[in-house]
Design a protein around this motif. Sequence first.
Motif, mmCIF file in Angstrom:
data_model
loop_
_atom_site.group_PDB
_atom_site.id
_atom_site.type_symbol
_atom_site.label_atom_id
_atom_site.label_comp_id
_atom_site.label_asym_id
_atom_site.label_seq_id
_atom_site.Cartn_x
_atom_site.Cartn_y
_atom_site.Cartn_z
ATOM 1 N N GLY A 1 188.930 -24.688 -32.341
ATOM 2 C CA GLY A 1 188.907 -23.297 -32.799
ATOM 3 C C GLY A 1 188.474 -23.064 -34.227
ATOM 4 N N ASP A 2 188.679 -24.048 -35.122
ATOM 5 C CA ASP A 2 188.240 -23.856 -36.507
ATOM 6 C C ASP A 2 188.650 -22.472 -37.006
ATOM 7 O OD1 ASP A 2 186.467 -26.402 -37.156
ATOM 8 O OD2 ASP A 2 186.099 -25.832 -35.086
ATOM 9 N N CYS A 3 187.707 -21.745 -37.651
ATOM 10 C CA CYS A 3 188.051 -20.446 -38.240
ATOM 11 C C CYS A 3 188.474 -19.416 -37.204
ATOM 12 C CB CYS A 3 186.872 -19.906 -39.038
ATOM 13 S SG CYS A 3 185.396 -19.592 -38.025
ATOM 14 N N TYR A 4 188.042 -19.594 -35.952
ATOM 15 C CA TYR A 4 188.331 -18.611 -34.907
ATOM 16 C C TYR A 4 189.838 -18.439 -34.715
ATOM 17 C CZ TYR A 4 187.220 -16.023 -30.600
ATOM 18 O OH TYR A 4 187.075 -15.054 -29.637
ATOM 19 N N ASN A 5 190.588 -19.524 -34.900
ATOM 20 C CA ASN A 5 192.053 -19.440 -34.759
ATOM 21 C C ASN A 5 192.658 -18.444 -35.738
ATOM 22 O OD1 ASN A 5 192.222 -21.347 -32.708
ATOM 23 N ND2 ASN A 5 192.462 -23.061 -34.132
ATOM 24 N N TYR A 6 192.088 -18.377 -36.943
ATOM 25 C CA TYR A 6 192.657 -17.493 -37.963
ATOM 26 C C TYR A 6 192.364 -16.036 -37.615
ATOM 27 C CZ TYR A 6 193.216 -21.857 -40.507
ATOM 28 O OH TYR A 6 193.576 -23.140 -40.867
ATOM 29 N N GLY A 7 191.218 -15.790 -36.988
ATOM 30 C CA GLY A 7 190.940 -14.448 -36.477
ATOM 31 C C GLY A 7 191.904 -14.084 -35.363
ATOM 32 N N LEU A 8 192.146 -15.040 -34.469
ATOM 33 C CA LEU A 8 193.092 -14.784 -33.367
ATOM 34 C C LEU A 8 194.496 -14.525 -33.902
ATOM 35 C CD1 LEU A 8 191.872 -17.461 -30.798
ATOM 36 C CD2 LEU A 8 191.491 -14.980 -30.706
ATOM 37 N N LEU A 9 194.891 -15.249 -34.948
ATOM 38 C CA LEU A 9 196.198 -15.011 -35.570
ATOM 39 C C LEU A 9 196.228 -13.611 -36.183
ATOM 40 C CD1 LEU A 9 198.491 -17.320 -37.511
ATOM 41 C CD2 LEU A 9 197.607 -15.348 -38.762
ATOM 42 N N ALA A 10 195.134 -13.218 -36.860
ATOM 43 C CA ALA A 10 195.080 -11.888 -37.481
ATOM 44 C C ALA A 10 195.165 -10.781 -36.430
ATOM 45 C CB ALA A 10 193.796 -11.744 -38.299
ATOM 46 N N SER A 11 194.653 -11.061 -35.232
ATOM 47 C CA SER A 11 194.676 -10.057 -34.160
ATOM 48 C C SER A 11 195.919 -10.152 -33.284
ATOM 49 C CB SER A 11 193.416 -10.201 -33.292
ATOM 50 O OG SER A 11 192.281 -9.735 -33.989
ATOM 51 N N GLY A 12 196.864 -11.036 -33.639
ATOM 52 C CA GLY A 12 198.141 -11.052 -32.943
ATOM 53 C C GLY A 12 198.214 -11.917 -31.701
ATOM 54 N N HIS A 13 197.336 -12.935 -31.591
ATOM 55 C CA HIS A 13 197.342 -13.792 -30.403
ATOM 56 C C HIS A 13 197.939 -15.176 -30.659
ATOM 57 C CE1 HIS A 13 194.916 -10.660 -28.693
ATOM 58 N NE2 HIS A 13 193.979 -10.842 -29.602
ATOM 59 N N LEU A 14 198.081 -15.566 -31.919
ATOM 60 C CA LEU A 14 198.671 -16.856 -32.304
ATOM 61 C C LEU A 14 199.685 -16.595 -33.407
ATOM 62 C CD1 LEU A 14 195.478 -19.104 -32.802
ATOM 63 C CD2 LEU A 14 197.203 -19.411 -31.020
ATOM 64 N N ASP A 15 200.606 -17.547 -33.597
ATOM 65 C CA ASP A 15 201.643 -17.367 -34.627
ATOM 66 C C ASP A 15 201.406 -18.197 -35.883
ATOM 67 O OD1 ASP A 15 203.329 -15.579 -33.052
ATOM 68 O OD2 ASP A 15 203.649 -17.335 -31.782
ATOM 69 N N LEU A 16 200.952 -19.440 -35.709
ATOM 70 C CA LEU A 16 200.788 -20.346 -36.857
ATOM 71 C C LEU A 16 199.495 -21.135 -36.703
ATOM 72 C CD1 LEU A 16 204.391 -21.878 -36.834
ATOM 73 C CD2 LEU A 16 203.525 -20.348 -38.604
ATOM 74 N N VAL A 17 198.770 -21.323 -37.803
ATOM 75 C CA VAL A 17 197.652 -22.256 -37.822
ATOM 76 C C VAL A 17 197.883 -23.197 -38.995
ATOM 77 C CG1 VAL A 17 195.155 -22.571 -37.786
ATOM 78 C CG2 VAL A 17 196.129 -20.408 -36.990
ATOM 79 N N CYS A 18 197.772 -24.494 -38.723
ATOM 80 C CA CYS A 18 198.094 -25.500 -39.736
ATOM 81 C C CYS A 18 196.958 -26.512 -39.810
ATOM 82 C CB CYS A 18 199.400 -26.189 -39.351
ATOM 83 S SG CYS A 18 199.885 -27.496 -40.492
ATOM 84 N N GLU A 19 196.399 -26.728 -41.008
ATOM 85 C CA GLU A 19 195.312 -27.682 -41.157
ATOM 86 C C GLU A 19 195.382 -28.411 -42.482
ATOM 87 O OE1 GLU A 19 191.950 -26.535 -38.203
ATOM 88 O OE2 GLU A 19 192.214 -24.871 -39.583
ATOM 89 N N SER A 20 194.678 -29.535 -42.519
ATOM 90 C CA SER A 20 194.645 -30.391 -43.699
ATOM 91 C C SER A 20 193.215 -30.821 -43.932
ATOM 92 C CB SER A 20 195.551 -31.604 -43.440
ATOM 93 O OG SER A 20 195.109 -32.740 -44.132
ATOM 94 N N GLY A 21 192.853 -31.037 -45.181
ATOM 95 C CA GLY A 21 191.523 -31.540 -45.493
ATOM 96 C C GLY A 21 190.443 -30.475 -45.487
#
Length: 272
Positions: free
Chosen positions: A189-209
């Motif tokens: 998902g890369d950046c797409y996950n953060y869009g999904l979180l902003a739109s209320g479909h995910l709760d947490l995104v966690c990444e390193s590096g």
Amino acid sequence: MPVSQADIALSLRLADAAGEVIRPYFRAEHGVEIKDDQSPVTRADREAEAAMRRLLDAERSGDGVVGEEYGEKPGVTGRQWVIDPIDGTRSFTVGRAIFGTLIALIEDGWPVLGVIDQPVQRERWLGVAGRDTLFNGRPARTRACPSIEGAIVATTSPHLFADGDVPHFMALVRAASKGAPRQGPVYGGDCYNYGLLASGHLDLVCESGLKLYDFAALVPVVEGAGGRMCDWNGDPLTATSEGHVLAIGDPARTDEALEALRDTDGHSHHDH
């Protein structure tokens, strides 16, 4: 200086220009190569960044530019445009439309404008400091998350994490999946996950590096939708952050998420 309507309009034109280049290459011959750092790059990445840089040179010649493919151009205004033509090149090369073009404007080290653009599905998140995040022109909101237990966690891949960071991520997953251990996290998902979180479909995104061009655009998008972004110590993300990223849809869960990340073996996460 605050983000102007002209800055916003330019950011959207940059996304349009990148999308025009990228779409014809999607699920088509894109000439993938492996770079020195072992990450993939395609003609679409290079040509899309070149198209964005041409626009910036024409319209914002005094601003700095930081891009994944063509490095850094210093500026004289205290402003930097930070661009990643295809965040999620691996997804792009295998035909998954969950990559995105990232465009950020940074002032004195702070991300003040961010665009996440998915050019194939024509989905676009626009975040501006002090304003509501828009998804295709309509307000986007994160969702409430009553407890860390049951929170949906996403990451691109633990294989991309810096050495020693996977146990911290797994500790967060454990805390979130107490109620439903078989579910596990959402991968890819890369950046797409953060869009999904902003739109209320995910709760947490966690990444390193992550690099600056990976996370700068995400900050205004997530925070303008009511979420919070920080590093694994809870500090805000700036141009000097070292790449540990946590996005929290419901800011009330911040302390629990940070605590879970530290709780691998009783030792807290140390700064690199």
